[in-house]
Design an enzyme around this catalytic site. Structure first.
Site, PDB file in Angstrom:
ATOM      1  NE  ARG A  85      46.848 -46.110   6.789  1.00 29.03           N
ATOM      2  CZ  ARG A  85      46.988 -46.821   5.681  1.00 29.03           C
ATOM      3  NH1 ARG A  85      46.376 -47.991   5.555  1.00 29.03           N
ATOM      4  NH2 ARG A  85      47.761 -46.369   4.696  1.00 29.03           N
ATOM      5  CG  HIS A  87      41.732 -44.324   8.467  1.00 31.28           C
ATOM      6  ND1 HIS A  87      41.913 -45.207   9.512  1.00 31.28           N
ATOM      7  CD2 HIS A  87      41.998 -45.026   7.322  1.00 31.28           C
ATOM      8  CE1 HIS A  87      42.266 -46.395   9.022  1.00 31.28           C
ATOM      9  NE2 HIS A  87      42.328 -46.305   7.716  1.00 31.28           N
ATOM     10  CD  GLU A 186      35.544 -43.868  -2.839  1.00 28.23           C
ATOM     11  OE1 GLU A 186      35.147 -45.028  -3.099  1.00 28.23           O
ATOM     12  OE2 GLU A 186      36.309 -43.620  -1.882  1.00 28.23           O
ATOM     13  CB  SER A 205      44.408 -44.637   3.975  1.00 22.61           C
ATOM     14  OG  SER A 205      44.713 -45.698   3.066  1.00 22.61           O
ATOM     15  CG  ASN A 228      35.513 -52.406  -2.981  1.00 20.39           C
ATOM     16  OD1 ASN A 228      36.180 -52.290  -1.946  1.00 20.39           O
ATOM     17  ND2 ASN A 228      35.170 -51.373  -3.735  1.00 20.39           N
TER      18      ASN A 228
END
Length: 266
Positions: A85, A87, A186, A205, A228
């Site tokens: 993948r 990202h 974030e 993603s 989380n």
């Protein structure tokens, strides 16, 4: 034919040659914690290092595979597991992020399951929870589309496939996912903003891949594993090892769920 579609077609031809599979039916993007599902879905026909296919780079993110795997289900369908993948935080190029999805469509896939590991803005939906994606918010400021390409995003995540997943596990909650660009996690303020915008899940993603899949006409199912509580929600500092640990402990359960969903997809 655009440059992106040409590159996707070239990659699909290389994939066919390397796997011996002329036509795939379903594509899977297996995010953090979801990798074990491939072994439950079907027999492996072939495995190809992603870097051997045009348009893919060597992959180095912990928790993700670097292989494209061709599986055959008991009823004869061919499933393509999209490893490596790419990202957005790795390549800063939405076209590269979308390349695997476009290759899958060029190889014949009509359905795509996108999975991810993410943070939750809802304390009652904690680590280990699987959430059905109902919608997304693209907060990257990027898109894999070019020019006057107007793609309808009204029902990005298939109601039909969501109903299938709920028939298998009626307890699955639904939520809205927001993709930030990353790779930093974030801030609490950004999470509060995301919550105000209506996001239940935060990650790095999925949204850009879903946009490309909609452009290609794929039917999409999105599944998120909460690894989380998002920053400022749980009060703890965030780290990637936590993501890996929750993915590892949840792996057998969520892999079985995904395998059952794929079995029911038609």
């Amino acid at each position: 034919m655009t440059d992106a579609s040409t590159r996707a077609s070239e990659a699909a031809e290389s994939l066919r040659a390397a796997t011996g599979v002329d036509h795939f039916d379903i594509a899977l993007i297996l995010g953090s914690g979801w990798g074990g599902a491939a072994d439950l879905i079907g027999e492996e026909v072939a495995s190809v290092p992603a870097a051997d296919l045009p348009g893919f780079d060597a992959h180095a993110v912990a928790g993700h595979s670097a292989e494209m795997r061709a599986l055959r289900t008991e009823d004869g369908r061919h499933v393509l597991v999209l490893g490596a993948r790419q990202h957005y935080y790795q390549v800063r190029d939405a076209g590269k992020v979308a390349h695997a999805v476009r290759m899958a469509a060029a190889a014949g896939c009509t359905q795509l399951v996108i999975t991810n590991g993410c943070g939750s803005t809802r304390p009652e939906v904690g680590p280990g929870s699987v959430v059905l994606m109902a919608d997304h918010i693209n907060a990257t400021g990027a898109t894999p589309l070019e020019g006057a390409t107007f793609v309808d995003m009204t029902q990005t995540y298939s109601p039909r496939l969501r109903d299938l997943a709920l028939a298998i596990d009626p307890e699955l909650p639904s939520g809205v996912y927001i993709q930030f660009s990353g790779p930093q996690y974030e801030t609490p303020a950004e999470v509060r903003m995301a919550t105000t915008l209506g996001a239940d899940l935060v990650g790095m993603s999925t949204a850009l891949e879903a946009i490309a899949a909609r452009e290609a006409g794929l039917e999409i199912l999105g599944l998120s594993l909460v690894t989380n509580l998002a920053a400022g929600i749980g009060g703890e500092n965030l780290n990637h090892q936590e993501v890996l640990d929750v993915g590892s402990s949840s792996g057998p359960r969520i892999s079985r769920l995904l395998a059952d969903i794929v079995e029911g997809m038609r």
